[in-house]
Design a protein around this motif. Sequence first.
Motif, mmCIF file in Angstrom:
data_model
loop_
_atom_site.group_PDB
_atom_site.id
_atom_site.type_symbol
_atom_site.label_atom_id
_atom_site.label_comp_id
_atom_site.label_asym_id
_atom_site.label_seq_id
_atom_site.Cartn_x
_atom_site.Cartn_y
_atom_site.Cartn_z
ATOM 1 N N ASP A 299 0.811 -1.221 0.000
ATOM 2 C CA ASP A 299 0.000 0.000 0.000
ATOM 3 C C ASP A 299 0.842 1.268 0.000
ATOM 4 O O ASP A 299 0.300 2.365 0.175
ATOM 5 N N PRO A 304 -2.201 7.689 3.117
ATOM 6 C CA PRO A 304 -3.403 7.721 3.960
ATOM 7 C C PRO A 304 -4.094 9.066 3.855
ATOM 8 O O PRO A 304 -3.473 10.082 3.502
ATOM 9 N N THR A 305 -5.376 9.088 4.161
ATOM 10 C CA THR A 305 -6.157 10.327 4.074
ATOM 11 C C THR A 305 -6.796 10.713 5.406
ATOM 12 O O THR A 305 -7.313 11.811 5.534
ATOM 13 N N GLU A 306 -6.752 9.795 6.395
ATOM 14 C CA GLU A 306 -7.412 10.095 7.656
ATOM 15 C C GLU A 306 -6.532 10.974 8.553
ATOM 16 O O GLU A 306 -5.354 11.119 8.318
ATOM 17 N N ALA A 308 -4.877 11.758 12.261
ATOM 18 C CA ALA A 308 -4.400 11.021 13.434
ATOM 19 C C ALA A 308 -3.943 11.998 14.511
ATOM 20 O O ALA A 308 -3.252 12.977 14.225
ATOM 21 N N GLY A 344 -2.486 10.699 8.627
ATOM 22 C CA GLY A 344 -1.783 9.435 8.747
ATOM 23 C C GLY A 344 -2.641 8.314 9.298
ATOM 24 O O GLY A 344 -3.747 8.520 9.804
ATOM 25 N N ASP A 345 -2.086 7.115 9.208
ATOM 26 C CA ASP A 345 -2.698 5.906 9.746
ATOM 27 C C ASP A 345 -2.169 5.726 11.170
ATOM 28 O O ASP A 345 -0.982 5.476 11.379
ATOM 29 N N ASP A 347 -2.413 3.387 13.392
ATOM 30 C CA ASP A 347 -1.794 2.090 13.710
ATOM 31 C C ASP A 347 -0.383 2.006 13.130
ATOM 32 O O ASP A 347 0.542 1.522 13.801
ATOM 33 N N GLN A 348 -0.219 2.455 11.883
ATOM 34 C CA GLN A 348 1.116 2.408 11.285
ATOM 35 C C GLN A 348 2.069 3.374 11.973
ATOM 36 O O GLN A 348 3.252 3.060 12.162
ATOM 37 N N ARG A 442 5.101 6.018 2.786
ATOM 38 C CA ARG A 442 3.674 5.972 2.466
ATOM 39 C C ARG A 442 2.982 7.245 2.962
ATOM 40 O O ARG A 442 2.044 7.744 2.338
ATOM 41 N N HIS A 443 3.439 7.792 4.083
ATOM 42 C CA HIS A 443 2.843 9.010 4.627
ATOM 43 C C HIS A 443 3.402 10.270 3.963
ATOM 44 O O HIS A 443 3.072 11.385 4.373
#
Length: 482
Positions: A299, A304-306, A308, A344-345, A347-348, A442-443
């Motif tokens: 991925d 990510p789009t959320e 945090a 960001g995610d 959990d990650q 990824r971020h």
Amino acid sequence: MSDTPRPARILRAILWLSAPALGVLLVLVGAGALGLLPALLGALAVLAGVGLLLAPHFRAVAALRAYVDQLRGLWNEEGELPNPPAVDSPGLDPALGQAIADTARERQSRRRELRAVVAGNEAVLSGLPDPLLLIDSAGRVVGANPAAKQLFSERVVGRDLASVLRHPDLLQTVDRVLAGGADQEIDFAANSGEIEQHFSARVARLPSRGPDGAVAVCSLHDVTGIKRAEQMRADFVANASHELRTPLSSLLGFIETLQGAAKEDTDARERFLEIMQREAQRMSHLVEDLLSLSRIELDEHTPPTERADLRAVLERVQNAAEIRAQKKGMTVELAVTGAPAVIGDADQLTQVFQNLIDNAVKYGRQGTAIRLEAGPADRATGRPSRRARRGVAVAVIDQGEGIPRKHIPRLTERFYRVDTARSRELGGTGLGLAIVKHIVNRHRGQLEIDSTPGEGSRFTVYLPAAEGGSEAADDQGQQAAQ
């Protein structure tokens, strides 16, 4: 339409229709059969009579013309069109007005159907998950769906395709199609910073030139996930077979020893079982890290789009790390400036800082403190990129032996270890920093490593701030400083 004034056109029509009678009067005057005065009176009578006969015709034509002008202004409007005027001229068909009205209603209906078709097509194109570009004969982008605008930018329309997709093979494929060639497909890779994406492109000519000048369409299908899955399978087999060979060999050796010479040796059995358990746990951790890294890489091309809450993430990491740190007499100190929020995610991000804290506990000196600091990136002491300085910085600082400078560029490689024997003794898999790097990629963030041998290390992660996040953090930080 003629520029001649309407009264002049009416007079010209009257004269043209009166010409035969006026000609007869002129002949009679010339033959002496009619006096000049009676001829003038006769001519006026003829002109007046013709004018009276033409008046209803001109009124009807004027009414029809006004009706057509009215319809022209209403063709783009919804709703019922007005009724036509009555045609009372003997020279015009009484059904002419109704025919004009029926034609206007039919055209309005066709326009309504056309708008519905266009809106449906636009909805379909907008809903397509794959980027789609419309190209004119000069190679310019004249249309793009939302997916393409998200991939390239909102200003992609109007740009030359060569400035949007800088891939020579793809551009040559587009040129061949624009020159009249058959539809073609091509696979290509595109780099975005440290992230490589793979696309399958299809270039096809349109059946006719569009109103915006489009003559061809280029659709892109993101096959990055497929390519990464293929690569991950190969990497997983290679890495797993290499890293698992040593502990498996150890386990097999101990098992053979316990089955043979040490079968009845209680002390050897206890010692060997303890080593076997440690090796089995290391293999389990290795497999978990390999699977985690594979999922992250799959991925990595999709950011990510959320939103945090970074403070909550760091507090969870601190609480989880304190137990391990206490076994070495170490403390974990948390200092957060403001209330930073990032895109960001959660959990990650927790995994990132857990890995960094775990390394700090493993390699930090006994009885020292580990610092976990977070705040606006523009206040960080490192050297982040210009984009990173607009986000949030999180630093994990230990007081360990430090890392020689020559090793720092390779720390995030898979299975790279500064001290292989010590890393394995401490239970390291050699994948922790590789996982950190790929999650940060990824971020769309940045990882910065700074270390001084004999003093300790500082690992700083820069992340994009959520809307209002960096400003809030900066405002509260200023208040705290005051």
